[in-house]
Scaffold this motif. Structure first.
Motif, PDB file in Angstrom:
ATOM      1  N   LEU A 182      72.291-105.628  58.447  1.00 54.83           N
ATOM      2  CA  LEU A 182      71.443-106.305  57.467  1.00 54.83           C
ATOM      3  C   LEU A 182      72.232-107.275  56.594  1.00 54.83           C
ATOM      4  O   LEU A 182      71.645-108.083  55.873  1.00 54.83           O
ATOM      5  N   GLY A 183      73.551-107.206  56.661  1.00 53.73           N
ATOM      6  CA  GLY A 183      74.390-108.159  55.931  1.00 53.73           C
ATOM      7  C   GLY A 183      74.356-107.983  54.439  1.00 53.73           C
ATOM      8  O   GLY A 183      74.342-108.957  53.699  1.00 53.73           O
ATOM      9  N   VAL A 184      74.338-106.739  53.999  1.00 55.17           N
ATOM     10  CA  VAL A 184      74.250-106.463  52.578  1.00 55.17           C
ATOM     11  C   VAL A 184      75.467-107.007  51.829  1.00 55.17           C
ATOM     12  O   VAL A 184      75.358-107.483  50.718  1.00 55.17           O
ATOM     13  N   ASN A 185      76.636-106.982  52.464  1.00 56.48           N
ATOM     14  CA  ASN A 185      77.841-107.398  51.751  1.00 56.48           C
ATOM     15  C   ASN A 185      78.379-108.746  52.241  1.00 56.48           C
ATOM     16  O   ASN A 185      79.581-108.965  52.238  1.00 56.48           O
ATOM     17  N   GLU A 186      77.510-109.662  52.626  1.00 56.64           N
ATOM     18  CA  GLU A 186      77.956-110.992  53.044  1.00 56.64           C
ATOM     19  C   GLU A 186      78.541-111.766  51.865  1.00 56.64           C
ATOM     20  O   GLU A 186      79.514-112.490  52.019  1.00 56.64           O
TER      21      GLU A 186
END
Length: 105
Positions: free
Chosen positions: A70-74
């Motif tokens: 989900l790319g929470v820490n992009e």
């Protein structure tokens, strides 16, 4: 010399989410297969405890892969990349200064 150092700077590859998606599917399949077989009946003792801990770890693995997909820490990755580039520029200028000092001697 400065151009050579800039060309040697590694480019950051985009993360490959396909690998994490496959691991997520495998972890889900293992959990779906194992949950009906785990016995939580009274009197099973260590078997129930092992099954519960195993299921907990499986949920942790699934959560970790979902977090990455989900790319929470992009944003965090982008900030870390900026810090890495700033450090690289600092080291590069330090190396250039040391090289100039050695040449002048």
């Amino acid at each position: 010399m400065k151009k050579e150092l800039l060309f040697n700077m590694k480019t950051v590859k985009k993360p490959n989410k396909l690998k994490h998606f496959m691991y997520l599917i495998i972890a889900l399949a293992m959990l779906v297969y194992a949950l009906p077989m785990i016995s939580f009946e009274p009197g099973t003792g260590w078997i129930s405890a092992f099954g519960a801990v195993w299921a907990l770890f499986a949920f942790l693995v699934i959560g970790a892969h979902l977090h990455f997909i989900l790319g929470v820490n992009e944003e965090k990755q982008q900030k870390l990349e900026e810090v890495r580039r700033a450090k690289y520029r600092e080291w590069e200028s330090k190396w250039l200064q040391e090289g100039k000092q050695k040449q002048s001697m």
